[in-house]
Design a protein around this motif. Structure first.
Motif, PDB file in Angstrom:
ATOM      1  N   GLU A   1      59.426  25.462  33.092  1.00 52.88           N
ATOM      2  CA  GLU A   1      59.729  26.467  32.280  1.00 52.88           C
ATOM      3  C   GLU A   1      58.907  27.640  31.663  1.00 52.88           C
ATOM      4  N   PRO A   2      57.919  28.244  33.173  1.00 58.18           N
ATOM      5  CA  PRO A   2      57.089  29.871  32.636  1.00 58.18           C
ATOM      6  C   PRO A   2      57.884  31.020  32.508  1.00 58.18           C
ATOM      7  N   ARG A   3      57.223  31.336  31.626  1.00 62.61           N
ATOM      8  CA  ARG A   3      56.884  32.450  31.801  1.00 62.61           C
ATOM      9  C   ARG A   3      55.952  33.537  30.462  1.00 62.61           C
ATOM     10  N   GLN A   4      55.411  34.836  30.770  1.00 67.36           N
ATOM     11  CA  GLN A   4      54.821  35.628  30.619  1.00 67.36           C
ATOM     12  C   GLN A   4      55.327  36.988  30.146  1.00 67.36           C
ATOM     13  N   GLU A   5      54.568  37.008  28.633  1.00 68.87           N
ATOM     14  CA  GLU A   5      55.078  38.272  28.223  1.00 68.87           C
ATOM     15  C   GLU A   5      53.388  39.014  28.260  1.00 68.87           C
ATOM     16  N   ILE A   6      53.261  40.570  29.101  1.00 66.19           N
ATOM     17  CA  ILE A   6      51.963  41.128  29.456  1.00 66.19           C
ATOM     18  C   ILE A   6      52.268  43.223  29.222  1.00 66.19           C
ATOM     19  N   GLU A   7      50.805  42.699  28.100  1.00 65.73           N
ATOM     20  CA  GLU A   7      51.196  44.399  27.458  1.00 65.73           C
ATOM     21  C   GLU A   7      49.837  44.621  28.145  1.00 65.73           C
ATOM     22  N   VAL A   8      49.304  46.005  28.443  1.00 59.87           N
ATOM     23  CA  VAL A   8      47.923  46.532  28.844  1.00 59.87           C
ATOM     24  C   VAL A   8      47.865  47.717  28.300  1.00 59.87           C
ATOM     25  N   ALA A   9      46.053  47.307  28.070  1.00 64.72           N
ATOM     26  CA  ALA A   9      46.429  48.838  26.632  1.00 64.72           C
ATOM     27  C   ALA A   9      44.757  49.148  27.097  1.00 64.72           C
ATOM     28  N   ILE A  10      44.101  50.110  26.330  1.00 63.39           N
ATOM     29  CA  ILE A  10      43.147  50.454  26.942  1.00 63.39           C
ATOM     30  C   ILE A  10      42.510  50.815  25.036  1.00 63.39           C
ATOM     31  N   VAL A  11      41.429  50.188  25.590  1.00 67.77           N
ATOM     32  CA  VAL A  11      40.671  49.855  23.642  1.00 67.77           C
ATOM     33  C   VAL A  11      39.667  49.875  23.501  1.00 67.77           C
ATOM     34  N   GLU A  12      39.055  50.163  22.627  1.00 65.53           N
ATOM     35  CA  GLU A  12      37.112  49.371  22.277  1.00 65.53           C
ATOM     36  C   GLU A  12      37.375  48.768  22.486  1.00 65.53           C
TER      37      GLU A  12
ATOM     38  N   PRO B   1      35.878  46.504  32.738  1.00 62.99           N
ATOM     39  CA  PRO B   1      35.357  48.094  32.704  1.00 62.99           C
ATOM     40  C   PRO B   1      36.155  48.485  32.963  1.00 62.99           C
ATOM     41  N   LEU B   2      37.069  49.629  32.184  1.00 66.18           N
ATOM     42  CA  LEU B   2      37.673  50.316  32.332  1.00 66.18           C
ATOM     43  C   LEU B   2      37.120  51.494  33.898  1.00 66.18           C
ATOM     44  N   SER B   3      36.371  51.947  33.627  1.00 67.45           N
ATOM     45  CA  SER B   3      35.819  52.134  35.074  1.00 67.45           C
ATOM     46  C   SER B   3      35.770  52.144  36.654  1.00 67.45           C
ATOM     47  N   ILE B   4      35.905  51.005  36.542  1.00 69.98           N
ATOM     48  CA  ILE B   4      35.906  49.585  37.782  1.00 69.98           C
ATOM     49  C   ILE B   4      37.885  49.560  37.603  1.00 69.98           C
ATOM     50  N   VAL B   5      38.462  49.752  36.979  1.00 66.58           N
ATOM     51  CA  VAL B   5      39.885  49.255  37.210  1.00 66.58           C
ATOM     52  C   VAL B   5      41.364  50.568  37.238  1.00 66.58           C
ATOM     53  N   ARG B   6      40.221  51.698  36.589  1.00 65.72           N
ATOM     54  CA  ARG B   6      41.335  52.965  35.748  1.00 65.72           C
ATOM     55  C   ARG B   6      42.386  53.287  36.750  1.00 65.72           C
ATOM     56  N   ASP B   7      42.939  52.679  37.634  1.00 64.47           N
ATOM     57  CA  ASP B   7      43.885  53.376  38.682  1.00 64.47           C
ATOM     58  C   ASP B   7      44.017  51.823  39.488  1.00 64.47           C
ATOM     59  N   SER B   8      44.240  50.810  39.122  1.00 60.69           N
ATOM     60  CA  SER B   8      44.422  49.301  39.973  1.00 60.69           C
ATOM     61  C   SER B   8      45.609  49.324  39.559  1.00 60.69           C
ATOM     62  N   GLU B   9      45.793  47.912  40.267  1.00 63.20           N
ATOM     63  CA  GLU B   9      47.433  47.308  39.938  1.00 63.20           C
ATOM     64  C   GLU B   9      46.754  46.385  37.819  1.00 63.20           C
ATOM     65  N   ILE B  10      46.535  46.464  38.032  1.00 61.44           N
ATOM     66  CA  ILE B  10      45.431  45.989  36.801  1.00 61.44           C
ATOM     67  C   ILE B  10      46.269  46.242  35.702  1.00 61.44           C
ATOM     68  N   MET B  11      46.439  48.080  35.534  1.00 65.58           N
ATOM     69  CA  MET B  11      47.191  48.666  34.236  1.00 65.58           C
ATOM     70  C   MET B  11      48.218  48.719  34.440  1.00 65.58           C
ATOM     71  N   ARG B  12      49.242  47.911  35.417  1.00 67.19           N
ATOM     72  CA  ARG B  12      50.359  47.458  35.349  1.00 67.19           C
ATOM     73  C   ARG B  12      50.682  46.212  34.415  1.00 67.19           C
ATOM     74  N   PRO B  13      51.796  46.147  33.833  1.00 60.33           N
ATOM     75  CA  PRO B  13      52.169  45.205  33.129  1.00 60.33           C
ATOM     76  C   PRO B  13      53.327  44.750  33.309  1.00 60.33           C
ATOM     77  N   GLU B  14      52.191  43.995  34.258  1.00 62.52           N
ATOM     78  CA  GLU B  14      53.279  43.083  34.853  1.00 62.52           C
ATOM     79  C   GLU B  14      52.837  42.347  35.388  1.00 62.52           C
ATOM     80  N   ASP B  15      53.203  40.810  36.407  1.00 65.92           N
ATOM     81  CA  ASP B  15      52.298  40.190  37.247  1.00 65.92           C
ATOM     82  C   ASP B  15      51.428  40.221  38.389  1.00 65.92           C
ATOM     83  N   ILE B  16      50.507  39.951  38.528  1.00 71.04           N
ATOM     84  CA  ILE B  16      49.974  40.060  39.931  1.00 71.04           C
ATOM     85  C   ILE B  16      49.839  38.975  40.460  1.00 71.04           C
ATOM     86  N   GLY B  17      50.871  38.796  41.281  1.00 72.42           N
ATOM     87  CA  GLY B  17      50.596  37.419  42.652  1.00 72.42           C
ATOM     88  C   GLY B  17      49.295  37.253  43.206  1.00 72.42           C
ATOM     89  N   ARG B  18      48.918  37.822  43.526  1.00 70.49           N
ATOM     90  CA  ARG B  18      47.353  37.539  43.788  1.00 70.49           C
ATOM     91  C   ARG B  18      46.615  38.134  43.256  1.00 70.49           C
TER      92      ARG B  18
END
Length: 260
Positions: free
Chosen positions: A110-121, A160-177
């Motif tokens: 039974e796998p699960r994961q807790e995900i949070e996304v942040a912008i940090v130094e 690097p924030l400059s390349i993922v700023r507007d992508s799915e990577i910024m969402r705190p959820e599973d990315i199927g692919r």
């Protein structure tokens, strides 16, 4: 079980050794209940404090779990096999679940994961590997992965924030692919990864996230992904408790036509 009362080794350590030997030999099997504190006091003619110190050693080593008031039990171990070399392999993940959830669901766990996304130094070790300039920010996907209700490892990925700023990577959820495929779609396909593995004690923050007992070492696995032109675009840091993981690397020898 015999102990040496005239030796230099404290009694609680000798009791811990005797119980550990029984666990290693299978005399005390996973799930078995250890003798009660009262039984151990009577057998070794020692104080309650001595018995509790012996049991605490085994709990800290991850061999025994305390389930008061029932007592102490040999821990059931079903370690996770961590395969860094599998990261870039194509596999038929489901659209709803990423690689981790898909793989271990297939094993009946039974796998699960807790995900949070942040912008940090970025931490210094990340900034160095991503060639981040002073003042530049990164995005981090912080994940605690669970198996059968137990926190098994940490996987924190920095971009690097400059390349993922507007992508799915910024969402705190599973990315199927997978985030690697998202990077590829953004024009940053990784073709080479550098793996580094360290063994050390966890930081207090890591111990808290993983609910680790005192004395549990961790494997510290850092992967830096590079594009074809050598640009580093991702640093993933996995923290792997030593009592819950097997790190498995697969190697294949390249042969020439002269070899049979």
């Amino acid at each position: 079980m015999t102990v040496n009362r005239l030796g230099r080794t404290p009694m609680y350590q000798q009791i811990a050794v005797a119980l550990r030997d029984q666990i290693d030999a299978g005399t005390l099997a996973p799930g078995d209940k250890l003798p009660t504190e009262a039984d151990l006091r009577k057998e070794y003619v020692v104080s309650r404090e001595t018995v509790r110190k012996a049991l605490a050693i085994l709990v800290n080593e991850g061999l025994v779990v305390s389930a008061r008031p029932q007592g102490h039990f040999v821990r059931r171990r079903q370690p996770m096999v961590f395969r860094p070399q599998a990261e870039f392999r194509k596999r038929p993940f489901s659209p709803e679940m990423d690689a981790f959830v898909t793989e271990f669901s297939a094993e009946g766990r039974e796998p699960r994961q807790e995900i949070e996304v942040a912008i940090v130094e970025p931490p210094a070790e990340v900034a160095k590997r991503l060639h981040i300039e002073p003042g530049e920010l990164v995005a981090v996907r912080k994940r605690v992965r669970y198996l059968d209700g137990e926190p098994f490892n940490i996987n924190d990925s920095y971009f690097p924030l400059s390349i993922v700023r507007d992508s799915e990577i910024m969402r705190p959820e599973d990315i199927g692919r997978g985030a690697n495929e998202v990077l590829a779609e953004l024009g940053y396909r990784q073709v080479r990864a550098l793996d580094e593995v360290y063994v050390r004690m966890p930081t207090p923050e890591q111990a808290q996230r993983l609910d680790l007992g005192p004395g549990t070492p961790v494997g510290y696995h850092i992967t830096t992904g590079h594009t074809a032109d050598g640009k580093p675009v991702r640093v993933a840091i996995s923290v792997l408790p030593g009592d819950r993981h097997v790190i498995s690397y697969e190697r294949q020898r390249e042969t020439t036509g002269e070899e049979s």
